[in-house]
Design an enzyme around this catalytic site. Structure first.
Site, PDB file in Angstrom:
ATOM      1  N   ASP A 229      62.626  37.436  71.205  1.00  0.00           N
ATOM      2  CA  ASP A 229      62.260  38.225  72.379  1.00  0.00           C
ATOM      3  C   ASP A 229      63.429  39.160  72.667  1.00  0.00           C
ATOM      4  OD1 ASP A 229      60.090  36.526  72.467  1.00  0.00           O
ATOM      5  OD2 ASP A 229      60.411  35.870  74.537  1.00  0.00           O
TER       6      ASP A 229
ATOM      7  N   HIS B 159      64.082  33.566  64.996  1.00  0.00           N
ATOM      8  CA  HIS B 159      63.200  33.069  63.951  1.00  0.00           C
ATOM      9  C   HIS B 159      63.209  34.001  62.743  1.00  0.00           C
ATOM     10  CE1 HIS B 159      60.971  30.218  66.770  1.00  0.00           C
ATOM     11  NE2 HIS B 159      61.730  30.934  67.588  1.00  0.00           N
TER      12      HIS B 159
ATOM     13  N   SER C 261      72.145  37.446  73.800  1.00  0.00           N
ATOM     14  CA  SER C 261      73.037  38.497  73.337  1.00  0.00           C
ATOM     15  C   SER C 261      72.254  39.533  72.552  1.00  0.00           C
ATOM     16  CB  SER C 261      74.176  37.914  72.508  1.00  0.00           C
ATOM     17  OG  SER C 261      75.141  38.908  72.254  1.00  0.00           O
TER      18      SER C 261
END
Length: 303
Positions: free
Chosen positions: A113, A169, A271
């Site tokens: 995300d 991922h 981050s």
């Protein structure tokens, strides 16, 4: 432990007067830069690493409540309903199916995300940190061999806000071949700082992950970059936590296979991840700076 996904807490996700005030203050870029950078960054980061892991119900509840004042934290998709510590909330997993994975084999999906930052075609071996702020890949990646694998390709900068899901991922079926850990500073990676600190990504702590896409010879490079409060990176296939106190080795040979969408690791807070691919790929339609994206959504497509 308090159930922070309970509907009774949904009102806390709406901007409160204190959060609106904080937001207005932080929208002033010079003040934002001073408050988030002109502090003892390394010391504050080590303290947060210790404090966030305290497993005490009152401490956890108050910490997460204060966090909500600064961020639009939404826990409705979290797998767990209770958090023993702020760290457990930072590194939360999501409910199964919360992030559908684009199954098109020609598509590389977003590994996390994020808010899309600078992206597009590399100028040879130069990328942009922000508009008008280029940086050479050799300063980021630390090796001419790694730079040559990216030459004339595409890149996407993915900035994770502190309230976002912090796990990342595999963007495709791939095999990790090598990890290079580069110790560094812990500058904030928000837009005001990116405008003011030259080559910021090349200064901060980071891991350079080289992977080969399954089925062909293309090399993909993932660079998780740490920041203030978040100088720890967990990679599932390594038995060490990469952080500013890690003495090395810098070069870490590794072999690990991942299926598209499979979890590779996480940040301790939030981050940036920079993704580099060789020529032969293009940004998917709608991918542009400032665009929100979720893990699993289409990011790059093979031509």
């Amino acid at each position: 432990m308090t159930d922070l996904t309970d509907p009774r807490y949904s009102a806390m996700n709406r901007p409160s007067p204190p959060r609106r005030l904080i937001t207005r203050l932080l929208d002033q870029e010079d003040l934002n830069f001073l408050l988030t950078n002109r502090v003892p960054r390394a010391l504050l980061t080590r303290f947060m690493g210790w404090f966030s892991k305290i497993e005490q119900p009152l401490v956890a509840r108050l910490s997460i409540g204060i966090w909500r004042l600064f961020a639009d934290l939404d826990l409705s998709e979290a797998r767990e309903r209770h958090f023993a510590s702020m760290h457990a909330c930072f590194t939360r997993e999501l409910k199964p199916g919360a992030r559908p994975i684009d199954t098109d084999p020609a598509v590389l999906c977003s590994p996390c995300d994020a808010i899309v930052g600078a992206c597009g075609a590399l100028d040879g071996t130069t990328a942009l940190q922000a508009k008008g702020a280029p940086y050479p890949l050799i300063d980021l990646l630390g090796s001419q061999e790694r730079v040559d694998a990216c030459r004339d390709g595409q890149y996407v900068t993915l900035r994770l806000k502190s309230s976002m899901y912090h796990r990342f991922h595999a963007p495709a079926d791939l095999e990790v071949e090598h990890v290079t850990y580069i110790a560094g500073d812990t500058w904030n990676v928000n837009p005001p700082t990116l405008k003011r600190i030259e080559k910021l990504y090349c200064k901060n702590e980071r891991a350079v992950i080289r992977a080969r896409l399954s089925g062909h010879d293309a090399v993909l490079t993932l660079v998780p970059v740490a920041a203030i409060l978040v100088a720890s990176i967990r990679l599932h296939w390594l038995d060490v936590l990469l952080h500013t106190g890690y003495a090395g080795p810098t070069e870490i040979p590794a072999r690990a296979g991942f299926r598209k969408g499979q979890e590779m690791g996480w940040f301790e807070h939030g981050s940036t991840i920079i993704l580099f691919v060789p020529p032969g790929f293009a940004l998917c339609e709608g991918i542009a700076e400032g665009q929100p994206i979720r893990m699993g959504e289409a990011l790059l497509r093979a031509r």
